[in-house]
Design an enzyme around this catalytic site. Structure first.
Site, PDB file in Angstrom:
ATOM      1  N   ASP A  48       0.829  -1.267   0.083  1.00 44.97           N
ATOM      2  CA  ASP A  48       0.162  -0.200   0.148  1.00 44.97           C
ATOM      3  C   ASP A  48       0.799   1.331   0.143  1.00 44.97           C
ATOM      4  O   ASP A  48       1.929   1.344   0.607  1.00 44.97           O
ATOM      5  CB  ASP A  48      -0.910   0.089   1.109  1.00 44.97           C
ATOM      6  N   GLU A  87       1.667  -0.531  -4.771  1.00 49.41           N
ATOM      7  CA  GLU A  87       0.901   0.783  -5.325  1.00 49.41           C
ATOM      8  C   GLU A  87       1.709   1.829  -5.497  1.00 49.41           C
ATOM      9  O   GLU A  87       2.217   2.326  -4.315  1.00 49.41           O
ATOM     10  CB  GLU A  87      -0.025   1.094  -4.311  1.00 49.41           C
TER      11      GLU A  87
END
Length: 723
Positions: free
Chosen positions: A344, A381
């Site tokens: 993330d 990401e």
């Protein structure tokens, strides 16, 4: 509560491994707190009593000792005494019981927010005199695990990722035993395994399952964190997903083993960029009370540098943060058997001291050089909450990346808002983004939806977000959705609109699966799951049951759409030319191009045509003679040649295009305009003939005979991992 401060007999032990490690005759405790003057391990009884034991050994900034008589199952925490200097990031306060950053299990929830603050009022003022025991989760000593030995190592070019939320996925599944709904064991139910296998996915990507807690800003609204991007322990499986309290480690391993037995890899969404402690005015439940300057990125005034939008940023250039992240990853990869990780806001991990992004930053280099982690799938990401953090295409050779450029282009094309120039790049693997320097097409994780944003069903039913349920007056979530409600906002019973929406979804999913790169499907998109237009369903009411926490509604599943997606995934699986492991451009083994683009009239695109944004039809000829895929023994795979037709306009006649050297007919094998994906006719069509399309459609036609294989046998290397 009672307090007992003991001077236990201790064995010095070792500073490593960090955390609580069961040894002969007791447990070794080791915690990093270099600025502390005294550190206690605090053993908490079932009645809330506390026994404090001073750790007297201090090596490399780590306080450690073996405490005899302490075994698995004992609840504990740490207290650190030392400097209170908030402007330097030092917030040591013995009134705060702290979670072990290396804890393998945790128990309990957050209590009274005021007790969790290390400061009294002003975060740069005096320390709090309120004790936090009873309001903070506790760590639990766990027995050692035997490493998992099963490794699937599905080749990247064969990988199909399926993103799901452990709790929501089976919360109301009628064929999952009720005690297992919304849990790790829910994913082991035969009905779930059968669905995943029949669909054709090869990997599940789980939204955060590292133990998480709800941020205070969310708790204040009477809500709880649903997605889990608020980590409390990087080593502990989230206890809320255990069917039996306290059994989360065992149940997680059972889940992984069951999925592996079905040929499905497990990828975890991990959140190493920030923690649940939020900003300097936030709580102190672990890292902040032990070594704030070591774990967090701080400015010269002791305030958090917030690259994540979540109040703090883990300082991924700090040695202790690098150790924590890599120790955590290895634990999940070895003891718990995980096959890969999606990071993330990964750009924040590559911005040393908050500066410019560097793919060679400390933690990214440590991961890429680790002999265990290099054999796991690594997915970034590639952005954070700042403009400078947008780094799509800039991660290293061993990384794949979420490709939001793909998402935007595909959505816009099927909305009729863009031409075909960028579309061609996206469906061919986004070489303009990921090409060069030895990367492969699978570096592009292609997706049209994800957990954040509209579902596929909502993408064609809502023009605007409807996030009122989150309690933020619809301010949260993006306003840029590239969606199209087809004339009515939300649900409708108008048959024409319903048909247009269904056709739109099928075109989106077919494009995703037939594009070069690694497809990622959002769970529920295969059967029409809707969140009612909420594009940021990250929270639910604090006491909501799992059945009321954004569950997937299996009872109302569109089974025809499930069969449609299974069909197109089977097409991808059976056709190596449609999932190629190398970029098209630059091959010279055959005398003819491996990819040719044509327009609606069957004319090869020239520069002028590419820049005509009124174009709504793209034909892609993919030559099957040199697909560069191999079977497990290294033998080259041959395939048919293919013609893909993508048309986003209204009714049209398309001239079937093939290169000059191709003289045979083509056989229609897939048509997204039908609910099943079966072509209206399977009669062969010849080059130059016209076919009628009734509206937005993806069509796949293959040559009548396979192309002669010209690829060489594989000589070295492997496509099993990011290499």
């Amino acid at each position: 509560m009672s307090l007992l401060i003991e001077s236990h007999p201790q064995i010095p032990g070792s500073p490593f491994p960090l955390g609580a490690t069961v040894v002969d005759g007791g447990t070794q405790f080791a915690v990093h707190a270099p600025a502390a003057s005294t550190v206690y391990v605090c053993l908490i009884g079932s009645d809330g009593s506390e026994e404090r034991i001073e750790l007297r050994q201090h090596t490399y900034g780590i306080w450690h000792a073996i405490v005899p008589g302490v075994g698995a199952g004992r609840r504990y925490g740490f207290r650190a005494s030392g400097p209170w200097n908030p402007r330097a990031g030092l917030r040591m306060n013995t009134n705060k019981l702290l979670l072990d950053p290396w804890a393998r299990r945790i128990v309990g929830e957050l209590g009274d927010h005021r007790t969790l603050l290390a400061h009294d009022g002003d975060p740069f003022g005096e320390p709090s005199a309120v004790d936090s025991l009873g309001n903070v989760p506790l760590a639990i000593v766990t027995p050692p695990l035997q490493p998992s030995t099963v490794r699937l190592e599905t080749p990247w070019e064969e990988t199909v990722i399926y993103e799901l939320h452990v709790g929501a996925y089976t919360a109301v599944h009628p064929d999952v035993p009720e005690p297992h709904r919304g849990t790790y064991l829910g994913l082991t139910a035969p009905a779930v395994i059968d669905h995943l296998r029949s669909l054709g996915v090869t990997a599940v990507e789980l939204l955060p399952v590292q133990a998480f807690l709800t941020e205070s800003s969310v708790r204040e609204r009477g809500m709880r964190n649903h997605w889990g991007y608020s980590t409390a322990s990087y080593f502990a499986p989230h206890p809320g997903y255990a069917s039996t309290p306290g059994n989360e480690v065992t149940e997680f391993r059972i889940m992984v083993d069951t999925l592996h037995a079905a040929g499905i890899e497990v990828i975890l969404d991990v959140v190493y960029n920030h923690t649940c402690e939020q900003g300097v005015d936030g709580i102190s439940v672990s890292w902040r009370g032990l070594d704030g300057p070591g774990y967090y990125l701080l400015d010269g005034d002791g305030r958090d540098v917030d690259l994540t939008g979540c109040g703090n940023t883990v300082d991924a250039s700090s040695p202790i943060a690098v150790r924590m992240i890599t120790d955590s990853l290895r634990y999940w990869a070895t003891e718990l058997g995980v096959d890969g990780f999606r990071f993330d806001l990964a750009s924040a991990l590559g911005r040393s001291r908050g500066g410019s992004f560097d793919q060679r930053a400390a933690v990214l280099s440590a991961i890429s050089a680790d002999p265990v982690l290099t054999r796991r799938k690594l997915i970034a990401e590639p952005w954070d909450a700042t403009a400078d953090g947008y780094q799509v295409g800039n991660f290293g050779l061993q990384w794949s990346e979420w490709n939001d450029k793909y998402r935007s282009t595909i959505r816009q094309f099927w909305n009729g808002r863009t031409g075909v120039r960028t579309l061609a790049s996206r469906i061919a693997g986004s070489e303009d983004v990921f090409g060069g320097a030895g990367r492969r097409p699978w570096a592009s994780i292609n997706f049209v939806t994800a957990h954040d944003g509209f579902t596929a069903a909502d993408l064609v039913a809502y023009n605007d977000k409807h996030n009122e349920a989150n309690g933020e007056d619809n301010r949260d979530g993006t306003d840029h959705n590239d969606s199209d409600n087809h004339g009515i906002e939300g649900p409708t019973d108008d048959p024409a609109i319903l048909e247009a929406r269904s056709r739109h979804v099928r075109a989106l999913l077919a494009t995703l699966i037939l594009s070069t790169g690694t497809p990622m499907i959002t769970a529920g998109d295969e059967f029409g799951h809707s969140l009612g237009g909420n594009n940021n369903a990250y929270c639910v009411p604090e006491h909501a049951a799992g059945a009321d926490s954004w569950p997937l509604n299996w009872a109302c599943a569109d089974r025809s759409l499930v069969r449609f997606l299974s069909r197109v995934l089977e097409l991808r699986r059976s056709a190596p030319a449609l999932r190629q492991p190398e970029f098209f451009e630059g091959r010279r083994r055959i005398a003819r191009p491996d990819l040719v683009w044509f327009d609606v009239d069957g004319i090869e695109f020239d520069d002028l045509a590419w820049y005509d944004d009124s174009q709504r039809t793209l034909q892609a000829w993919i030559d099957g003679a040199d697909v560069r895929s191999h079977d497990k023994s290294g033998r080259p795979l041959g395939d048919y040649s293919w013609l893909l037709v993508l048309h986003s306009g209204g009714p049209a006649r398309v001239t079937v295009a093939t290169p000059d050297w191709f003289s045979r007919s083509l056989v229609p094998v897939f048509d997204s305009s039908t609910a099943s994906g079966e072509p209206i006719s399977t009669d062969p069509v010849s080059a130059g003939s016209e076919v009628s399309l009734s509206g937005p459609t993806v069509v796949a036609l293959r040559s009548e005979r396979r192309s002669p294989t010209t690829a060489a046998p594989i000589e070295s290397g492997s496509t099993l991992t990011n290499s």
